[in-house]
Structure formats: structure tokens, C-alpha cells
Scaffold this motif. Sequence first.
Motif, short mmCIF file in Angstrom:
data_model
loop_
_atom_site.label_atom_id
_atom_site.label_comp_id
_atom_site.label_asym_id
_atom_site.label_seq_id
_atom_site.Cartn_x
_atom_site.Cartn_y
_atom_site.Cartn_z
N ALA A 110 0.82 -1.24 0.14
CA ALA A 110 -0.10 -0.09 -0.02
C ALA A 110 0.86 1.29 0.05
O ALA A 110 2.16 1.09 0.71
CB ALA A 110 -0.79 0.05 1.18
N TRP A 112 0.78 5.54 0.00
CA TRP A 112 0.15 6.80 0.17
C TRP A 112 0.92 8.03 -0.20
O TRP A 112 2.22 7.94 -0.01
CB TRP A 112 -0.21 7.03 1.98
N CYS A 113 0.19 9.14 -0.51
CA CYS A 113 0.87 10.27 -0.92
C CYS A 113 0.75 11.29 -0.07
O CYS A 113 -0.12 11.84 0.38
CB CYS A 113 0.39 10.67 -2.28
N ASN A 162 -3.11 12.94 -1.00
CA ASN A 162 -3.45 11.35 -0.93
C ASN A 162 -4.79 11.20 -1.87
O ASN A 162 -5.12 10.30 -2.42
CB ASN A 162 -3.31 10.72 0.18
N SER A 163 -5.89 12.09 -1.50
CA SER A 163 -7.00 12.05 -2.13
C SER A 163 -7.06 12.22 -3.53
O SER A 163 -7.64 11.33 -4.31
CB SER A 163 -8.15 13.17 -1.54
N TRP A 165 -4.27 11.74 -5.48
CA TRP A 165 -3.48 10.80 -6.07
C TRP A 165 -4.20 9.33 -6.15
O TRP A 165 -4.29 8.85 -7.02
CB TRP A 165 -2.36 10.48 -5.53
N GLN A 166 -4.94 9.07 -5.00
CA GLN A 166 -5.74 7.72 -5.07
C GLN A 166 -6.78 7.71 -6.19
O GLN A 166 -7.48 6.67 -6.67
CB GLN A 166 -6.36 7.42 -3.69
N ARG A 167 -7.52 9.04 -6.59
CA ARG A 167 -8.63 8.96 -7.27
C ARG A 167 -7.97 9.19 -9.05
O ARG A 167 -8.78 8.64 -9.83
CB ARG A 167 -9.41 10.42 -7.15
N LYS A 169 -4.67 8.02 -9.97
CA LYS A 169 -3.43 7.51 -10.46
C LYS A 169 -3.61 6.27 -11.56
O LYS A 169 -2.77 6.23 -12.22
CB LYS A 169 -2.78 6.52 -9.05
N CYS A 175 1.94 11.73 -8.06
CA CYS A 175 2.11 12.29 -6.59
C CYS A 175 3.54 13.31 -6.70
O CYS A 175 4.51 12.81 -5.84
CB CYS A 175 2.46 11.03 -5.57
N ASP A 187 0.87 3.99 6.68
CA ASP A 187 -0.20 4.73 6.74
C ASP A 187 -0.09 6.10 7.65
O ASP A 187 0.28 6.02 8.80
CB ASP A 187 -1.15 4.10 7.31
#
Length: 192
Positions: A110, A112-113, A162-163, A165-167, A169, A175, A187
Motif C-alpha cells: 500500500a 500513500w501520497c 493522497n485523496s 493521487w488515489q482518485r 493514479k 504524486c 499509513d
Amino acid sequence: QPTDASNTQPYRVNSPFSLPPFDSLPPVNYPPYCSPPNAPASTLPTPIGMSTPSFPPTLPGLSPPPSTTGTSLSPPSPIGFNPSPPVFLPPIVYPPPTGPPPPNVAPSTALWCVAKPSVPDPIIQEAMNYACGSGADCNSIQPSGSCFHPDTLYAHASYAFNSYWQRTKYSGGTCEFGGTAILVTVDPSEFL
């Protein structure tokens, strides 16, 4: 080492047989492998006590069918018979997939950005404003949102980065944010 005088001469074999040179031998007449077309057919003698077989063989009580045309039964003539050429089938081609290929995602890791802690606050604020205006869900970091606390610029920018980048990527989002963000494997919600 002494050598034996008998070994210095060429080897010869003394034979009790005397053969003429190969060229002087008379030609050998071998029997032909097949008879000429006009030659009488040779017959083999029938063993004693045996009768000459007939073709087609006849069984007791059965007789061949009478011929109405006076000709014997024979297989059909190959004249006019044209065999078809071999059929070669094309290779099987499966249709292309109907959707996009699955994304290349690292297995079981996993990511995170988050915001880099070494970047000055005004630059982090500008990068966070960009993320919130380009697709990040920033409602959660508003004063009434569920992720408002801790109320620090670093925590809010990390959530927005992070929001975003997750949407995005899978469609090419990165990022980067002008060098103000970094990918981490821990995390960030556990440490903010």
C-alpha cells in the motif's frame, strides 16, 4: 630400441587361393526382377494335396452373382477423379479485450501520497489548493469535516495530496505537486 627386420617390409598375406584380377571376371547374369510384358507368366507348382486357389474365393453353397454385361466387377476407374487440394485453416485469432488492461499495481504494497515536511508552508499551501481544485475530496479537512484534526497545514496537505493521487493514479495522476509530495508505505493516519 632394436627393430625387427621382418617389420620393415610391407605386410603381405599369403593365401592358398589364387584369384584373377577383377576386370577379367565374366559378367554375372542375374534373373530380372519382373518379367517383360510379352513374356509368359511363370507359374509355381502347386504343392501335392493342395488345389489351386481361386479368386474371389468361393464358399460351399454360394456362387458369385451372375454378370449381366459379361464384364467382371472392378473398382471404378480413377479417370476424371480430381482430389481436392488440402484445406489449410487460418490460425485462431481471439478478439481484443473490450476494456482497458488492468493497472500495474505493486502487489500487496500500500502506498500513500503525503506532503514533504521540509517544504515551506506557503508552497505547501499553494500545492494543497491545486489538489483541492483538481479532484481531491477536501470536504473532510474543513473545520466541520471528519479529518480536520490535527489542524496542521502538513496534515491537511497530506490528506489532499493522497485523496487526489488515489482518485487519479489509474488515469495518469502522479504524486508530484511540484516536488512537494512523496510516496510512503506507512499509513500516515497512524502518525498524524
